[in-house]
Design an enzyme around this catalytic site. Structure first.
Site, PDB file in Angstrom:
ATOM      1  CG  HIS A  47      31.129   3.324  15.363  1.00 26.95           C
ATOM      2  ND1 HIS A  47      30.264   4.279  15.818  1.00 26.95           N
ATOM      3  CD2 HIS A  47      32.365   3.712  15.765  1.00 26.95           C
ATOM      4  CE1 HIS A  47      30.942   5.222  16.469  1.00 26.95           C
ATOM      5  NE2 HIS A  47      32.223   4.896  16.450  1.00 26.95           N
ATOM      6  CB  CYS A 101      31.031   6.717  19.725  1.00 24.60           C
ATOM      7  SG  CYS A 101      32.154   8.007  19.188  1.00 24.60           S
ATOM      8  CG  HIS A 131      29.957  10.340  14.750  1.00 27.88           C
ATOM      9  ND1 HIS A 131      29.209   9.652  15.673  1.00 27.88           N
ATOM     10  CD2 HIS A 131      31.266  10.010  15.006  1.00 27.88           C
ATOM     11  CE1 HIS A 131      30.012   8.955  16.464  1.00 27.88           C
ATOM     12  NE2 HIS A 131      31.258   9.158  16.075  1.00 27.88           N
TER      13      HIS A 131
END
Length: 204
Positions: A163, A30, A200
């Site tokens: 995040h 990520c 995401h």
């Protein structure tokens, strides 16, 4: 073969635009796109680069990832709720983005008007916490490194773009790390995550 190899993406872009410089792919899950930015910034700061094209892309072309996340219970079954007591997983997203980074001197020579300045950056891992169990200590370490490099107090931030994965462990850990680093004034600083709007996008 080349079209199916993720590690050739940067080389194909450099080849298409005849960039003449080095080209490499960064894979940090990520954090991939931000690691590409941090890598380029470090090279700009030490003078080994004058400018760099950085970016990230994530497309869900293989069911392996979606099936895996589903079996692990990481996917939301209804709304994706970021920084919410009812957080119960994320929605996958797809996307890509790119930016041109340059030293101030190079930007002036190119006649480019900077959209933003990157004052600092920092990276860390969560240590022994585990790959799927982030730790406050590990996240705070990266934040402190970035702010120390920038030479600015975290409490002076106008916004924290987080995040924000929509998971109970991840979101709570991130908020605690931000509060720890920014101090009491953190209550006046907004915290958000674009994932609440687009899902995401992982590496992007």
């Amino acid at each position: 073969l080349a079209g199916a190899l993720a590690n050739t993406i940067a080389g194909r872009i450099a080849n298409h635009f005849d960039l003449q410089g080095g080209a490499w792919t960064v894979d940090g899950a990520c954090a991939s796109s931000l690691l590409a930015v941090a890598d380029a910034c470090a090279r700009l700061a030490d003078g080994s680069l004058d400018a760099a094209v950085v970016g990230g892309v994530d497309l869900s072309l293989d069911p392996f990832e979606l099936v895996g996340f589903s079996r692990a219970g990481a996917l939301a079954v209804d709304d994706m709720r970021v920084f919410d007591r009812r957080a119960a997983g994320f929605w996958p997203g797809e996307g890509c983005g790119a930016a041109v980074l340059a030293s101030g001197a190079m930007a002036a020579r190119m006649g480019a008007e900077p959209i933003a300045w990157i004052r600092g950056w920092g990276v860390s891992t969560d240590g022994a916490g585990g790959l799927t169990r982030p730790t406050e200590r590990g996240q705070a370490l990266a934040l402190r490194r970035a702010w120390d490099r920038a030479g600015i107090e975290p409490s002076h931030a106008g916004l924290f773009e987080a995040h924000g994965t929509g998971t109970t462990i991840g979101d709570a850990t991130e908020l605690r790390a931000l509060a720890q680093v920014a101090g009491p004034d953190a209550r006046a600083i907004p915290v958000g995550s674009i994932k609440a709007n687009i899902g995401h996008c992982k590496a992007a």
